[in-house]
Design a protein around this motif. Structure first.
Motif, PDB file in Angstrom:
ATOM      1  N   LEU A 231       0.827  -1.200   0.000  1.00 35.38           N
ATOM      2  CA  LEU A 231       0.000   0.000   0.000  1.00 35.38           C
ATOM      3  C   LEU A 231       0.867   1.258   0.000  1.00 35.38           C
ATOM      4  O   LEU A 231       2.024   1.225   0.443  1.00 35.38           O
ATOM      5  CB  LEU A 231      -0.901  -0.006   1.240  1.00 35.38           C
ATOM      6  CG  LEU A 231      -1.919  -1.154   1.320  1.00 35.38           C
ATOM      7  CD1 LEU A 231      -2.442  -1.306   2.740  1.00 35.38           C
ATOM      8  CD2 LEU A 231      -3.066  -0.924   0.350  1.00 35.38           C
ATOM      9  N   VAL A 232       0.316   2.342  -0.477  1.00 36.19           N
ATOM     10  CA  VAL A 232       0.986   3.638  -0.368  1.00 36.19           C
ATOM     11  C   VAL A 232       1.164   3.968   1.109  1.00 36.19           C
ATOM     12  O   VAL A 232       0.248   3.773   1.926  1.00 36.19           O
ATOM     13  CB  VAL A 232       0.161   4.728  -1.066  1.00 36.19           C
ATOM     14  CG1 VAL A 232       0.701   6.114  -0.746  1.00 36.19           C
ATOM     15  CG2 VAL A 232       0.140   4.494  -2.570  1.00 36.19           C
ATOM     16  N   THR A 233       2.337   4.452   1.488  1.00 32.19           N
ATOM     17  CA  THR A 233       2.646   4.705   2.895  1.00 32.19           C
ATOM     18  C   THR A 233       2.550   6.188   3.249  1.00 32.19           C
ATOM     19  O   THR A 233       2.541   7.064   2.382  1.00 32.19           O
ATOM     20  CB  THR A 233       4.066   4.225   3.229  1.00 32.19           C
ATOM     21  OG1 THR A 233       5.000   5.005   2.464  1.00 32.19           O
ATOM     22  CG2 THR A 233       4.234   2.744   2.920  1.00 32.19           C
ATOM     23  N   GLY A 335      -4.597 -10.484   7.763  1.00 27.64           N
ATOM     24  CA  GLY A 335      -4.802  -9.048   7.738  1.00 27.64           C
ATOM     25  C   GLY A 335      -5.289  -8.469   9.033  1.00 27.64           C
ATOM     26  O   GLY A 335      -5.706  -9.158   9.954  1.00 27.64           O
ATOM     27  N   ASN A 336      -5.247  -7.177   9.037  1.00 28.43           N
ATOM     28  CA  ASN A 336      -5.606  -6.374  10.196  1.00 28.43           C
ATOM     29  C   ASN A 336      -7.045  -5.912  10.046  1.00 28.43           C
ATOM     30  O   ASN A 336      -7.332  -4.928   9.371  1.00 28.43           O
ATOM     31  CB  ASN A 336      -4.633  -5.183  10.279  1.00 28.43           C
ATOM     32  CG  ASN A 336      -5.057  -4.156  11.300  1.00 28.43           C
ATOM     33  OD1 ASN A 336      -5.714  -4.465  12.281  1.00 28.43           O
ATOM     34  ND2 ASN A 336      -4.680  -2.907  11.053  1.00 28.43           N
ATOM     35  N   GLN A 348       3.353  -2.958   7.123  1.00 30.26           N
ATOM     36  CA  GLN A 348       3.527  -4.286   6.545  1.00 30.26           C
ATOM     37  C   GLN A 348       4.575  -5.052   7.336  1.00 30.26           C
ATOM     38  O   GLN A 348       5.678  -4.571   7.576  1.00 30.26           O
ATOM     39  CB  GLN A 348       3.949  -4.159   5.079  1.00 30.26           C
ATOM     40  CG  GLN A 348       4.166  -5.489   4.394  1.00 30.26           C
ATOM     41  CD  GLN A 348       4.702  -5.316   2.986  1.00 30.26           C
ATOM     42  OE1 GLN A 348       4.509  -4.284   2.367  1.00 30.26           O
ATOM     43  NE2 GLN A 348       5.393  -6.331   2.482  1.00 30.26           N
ATOM     44  N   GLN A 349       4.236  -6.257   7.735  1.00 31.73           N
ATOM     45  CA  GLN A 349       5.144  -7.084   8.519  1.00 31.73           C
ATOM     46  C   GLN A 349       5.835  -8.158   7.681  1.00 31.73           C
ATOM     47  O   GLN A 349       6.980  -8.493   7.904  1.00 31.73           O
ATOM     48  CB  GLN A 349       4.376  -7.760   9.663  1.00 31.73           C
ATOM     49  CG  GLN A 349       3.748  -6.778  10.639  1.00 31.73           C
ATOM     50  CD  GLN A 349       4.780  -5.924  11.351  1.00 31.73           C
ATOM     51  OE1 GLN A 349       5.643  -6.430  12.061  1.00 31.73           O
ATOM     52  NE2 GLN A 349       4.697  -4.608  11.159  1.00 31.73           N
ATOM     53  N   GLN A 350       5.090  -8.701   6.689  1.00 36.31           N
ATOM     54  CA  GLN A 350       5.661  -9.792   5.907  1.00 36.31           C
ATOM     55  C   GLN A 350       6.295  -9.260   4.637  1.00 36.31           C
ATOM     56  O   GLN A 350       5.926  -8.216   4.115  1.00 36.31           O
ATOM     57  CB  GLN A 350       4.561 -10.809   5.525  1.00 36.31           C
ATOM     58  CG  GLN A 350       3.662 -11.213   6.680  1.00 36.31           C
ATOM     59  CD  GLN A 350       2.396 -10.359   6.754  1.00 36.31           C
ATOM     60  OE1 GLN A 350       2.347  -9.261   6.226  1.00 36.31           O
ATOM     61  NE2 GLN A 350       1.404 -10.878   7.445  1.00 36.31           N
ATOM     62  N   GLN A 358      -1.066  -7.198   2.147  1.00 30.53           N
ATOM     63  CA  GLN A 358      -2.098  -6.377   2.771  1.00 30.53           C
ATOM     64  C   GLN A 358      -3.229  -6.014   1.812  1.00 30.53           C
ATOM     65  O   GLN A 358      -3.772  -4.916   1.863  1.00 30.53           O
ATOM     66  CB  GLN A 358      -1.478  -5.098   3.359  1.00 30.53           C
ATOM     67  CG  GLN A 358      -0.548  -5.360   4.536  1.00 30.53           C
ATOM     68  CD  GLN A 358       0.043  -4.084   5.093  1.00 30.53           C
ATOM     69  OE1 GLN A 358       0.886  -3.450   4.434  1.00 30.53           O
ATOM     70  NE2 GLN A 358      -0.383  -3.689   6.287  1.00 30.53           N
ATOM     71  N   MET A 359      -3.630  -6.951   0.979  1.00 31.80           N
ATOM     72  CA  MET A 359      -4.752  -6.673   0.087  1.00 31.80           C
ATOM     73  C   MET A 359      -6.082  -6.776   0.809  1.00 31.80           C
ATOM     74  O   MET A 359      -7.094  -6.262   0.317  1.00 31.80           O
ATOM     75  CB  MET A 359      -4.742  -7.618  -1.120  1.00 31.80           C
ATOM     76  CG  MET A 359      -3.608  -7.351  -2.078  1.00 31.80           C
ATOM     77  SD  MET A 359      -3.881  -8.043  -3.720  1.00 31.80           S
ATOM     78  CE  MET A 359      -5.162  -6.972  -4.360  1.00 31.80           C
ATOM     79  N   LEU A 360      -6.113  -7.450   1.942  1.00 28.78           N
ATOM     80  CA  LEU A 360      -7.338  -7.585   2.722  1.00 28.78           C
ATOM     81  C   LEU A 360      -7.089  -7.049   4.119  1.00 28.78           C
ATOM     82  O   LEU A 360      -6.213  -7.516   4.831  1.00 28.78           O
ATOM     83  CB  LEU A 360      -7.780  -9.050   2.770  1.00 28.78           C
ATOM     84  CG  LEU A 360      -8.119  -9.670   1.410  1.00 28.78           C
ATOM     85  CD1 LEU A 360      -8.307 -11.173   1.540  1.00 28.78           C
ATOM     86  CD2 LEU A 360      -9.360  -9.027   0.821  1.00 28.78           C
ATOM     87  N   GLY A 361      -7.860  -6.045   4.519  1.00 35.21           N
ATOM     88  CA  GLY A 361      -7.670  -5.409   5.804  1.00 35.21           C
ATOM     89  C   GLY A 361      -6.848  -4.139   5.695  1.00 35.21           C
ATOM     90  O   GLY A 361      -6.448  -3.710   4.614  1.00 35.21           O
ATOM     91  N   ASP A 362      -6.606  -3.505   6.820  1.00 34.54           N
ATOM     92  CA  ASP A 362      -5.832  -2.265   6.958  1.00 34.54           C
ATOM     93  C   ASP A 362      -6.563  -1.062   6.381  1.00 34.54           C
ATOM     94  O   ASP A 362      -7.055  -0.227   7.127  1.00 34.54           O
ATOM     95  CB  ASP A 362      -4.424  -2.398   6.383  1.00 34.54           C
ATOM     96  CG  ASP A 362      -3.519  -3.205   7.288  1.00 34.54           C
ATOM     97  OD1 ASP A 362      -3.295  -2.765   8.433  1.00 34.54           O
ATOM     98  OD2 ASP A 362      -3.087  -4.284   6.881  1.00 34.54           O
TER      99      ASP A 362
END
Length: 437
Positions: A231-233, A335-336, A348-350, A358-362
């Motif tokens: 994702l854009v940070t 996901g979160n 992002q952790q992984q 992180q396509m699902l959640g956050d």
């Protein structure tokens, strides 16, 4: 057209649905535990609603669409609630004006909770006593009501964050900061070939339920494209700001530039301070902006301008869904989500070596797709037909869910939608670009 064509509704034990009903209804009340009665009364802008109104409206849904239809000798808890807590169902009757929901000081929060508890008991009784002839229709309406309630659970959180942000004490809804360790993750690109792919809800892939706007499943042609690994940070948002992104009209759609000028936009929603000292208001209170955390509360206009600045674009919803369906099984639904209790995007952790992370959640991910009906779309029959179809105008599709979304509520085919100036949702962005090959 029935609410759902899924056979599970005819086969699901009534006890399972009753248990799910109680779990979802209880979760909503857990979400208001950190709030005072005064908090629950706040409405900070016309697009938001007080927490008390959310509690009442999702109860109104079960009373209006389930109890009126199936309860013998139905009598409303309070006849005035039919108008007070109707949202947008013109077929039901009159509605109290949305911008004035914060003025509904009575009924009190306690009375609204009593309303919820009575309707819960009556609905469970109906579920246990309805005959086989009506059982499928009842189950469909109950499931729709629970999915609807999960949508309002997220709205309750986004709306209370917006309301609390105006309090000079910067009160925290939750007390859990810092949330996790952070580290920069490089941006990589994942390539996808062109082709004609099936798009939309598939019960075998997506589970037991879909909204009507996810159907019918249909073929869509996708040209070769690449999707960003993450994702854009916030860090990239800081670079955009430092490069005068909010002052450069060439980066913005015409409507977006008008929006920037009209609101004198210069920072994302909830941000304050300046370079090297940015802070933002979160459900965890006022916190430093972490550069490695996904950027959040971006409007479509901001997400689109940021993508242009980066030499990329936003993905279409077709591209996003294709990538989501090709996630490895091990990461298909991590996901979160709201269940983590973070109530904020996480860094992002992984590593994202094999597929986008992180396509699902956050954060909900803006796509460049207009919220339009799929080919062959038909809204549900009856009053619930007003649920989705009539909003298919001047809105854009978001995908993937957020840190405030219940995990059981999301799926690859899920289509969220908001107007392009909406910021108060947990919305962010992922970059895409045409194939570089």
């Amino acid at each position: 057209m029935p609410l759902s064509q899924n056979a599970f509704l005819a086969e699901q034990p009534a006890s399972d649905l009753a248990q799910r009903f109680q779990q979802v209804r209880a979760q909503t009340e857990r979400l208001i535990e950190p709030l005072s009665a005064e908090d629950c009364q706040l409405q900070s802008m016309p697009d938001t609603s007080p927490a008390k109104w959310h509690l009442a409206h999702i109860t109104w849904f079960f009373e209006t669409f389930v109890l009126e239809r199936f309860e013998p000798g139905f009598k409303p808890f309070d006849g005035s609630f039919r108008v007070l807590f109707n949202s947008y169902y013109n077929g039901v009757g009159d509605k109290y004006p949305r911008p004035r929901r914060g003025l509904i000081s009575r009924p009190s929060l306690q009375e609204v909770l009593a309303y919820r508890h009575q309707v819960n008991a009556r609905t469970l009784k109906v579920m246990s006593s309805t005959g086989n002839a009506d059982r499928v229709e009842l189950a469909q309406l109950i499931e729709l009501g629970l999915q609807h309630e999960q949508q309002h659970q997220e709205l309750l959180l986004t709306d209370i964050q917006h309301a609390l942000s105006f309090n000079p004490q910067r009160p925290a809804y939750a007390q859990r900061w810092p949330l996790t360790s952070t580290a920069p993750k490089p941006l990589r690109w994942h390539a996808y070939e062109s082709g004609l792919v099936k798009h939309g809800f598939d019960a075998g892939l997506d589970g037991e339920f879909s909204f009507d706007n996810e159907t019918p499943r249909h073929p869509a042609y996708i040209a070769p494209f690449e999707l960003a690994s993450r994702l854009v940070t916030n860090g990239e948002m800081m670079e955009f700001i430092a490069d005068q992104g909010y002052q450069r009209p060439e980066l913005w759609l015409a409507m977006g530039w008008d929006w920037v000028q009209a609101g004198q936009q210069g920072l994302p929603l909830y941000w304050q301070g300046d370079a090297g000292n940015y802070r933002h208001f979160t459900l965890q209170g006022l916190q430093d902006v972490d550069p490695n955390t996904p950027a959040c509360h971006l409007s479509y206009f901001e997400a689109d301008a940021l993508a242009r600045w980066a030499g990329a674009r936003l993905p279409t919803e077709f591209e996003w869904e294709l990538a989501a369906r090709r996630l490895p099984a091990s990461s298909a639904k991590p996901g979160n989500f709201v269940e983590t209790g973070a109530y904020h995007p996480l860094p992002q952790q992984q590593a994202s070596l094999d597929a986008p992370a992180q396509m699902l959640g956050d954060v909900w991910e803006w796509t460049q797709s207009n919220y339009n009906p799929y080919p062959g779309y038909r809204p549900w029959e009856g009053l619930v037909g007003e649920y989705n179809g009539k909003f298919m105008c001047n809105q854009f599709v978001l995908r993937g869910g957020s840190c405030a979304t219940p995990q059981s509520h999301i799926r690859a085919s899920y289509r969220n939608f908001f107007p392009p100036d909406a910021q108060w949702q947990f919305s962010g962005a992922r970059l895409a670009r045409n194939s570089q090959r």
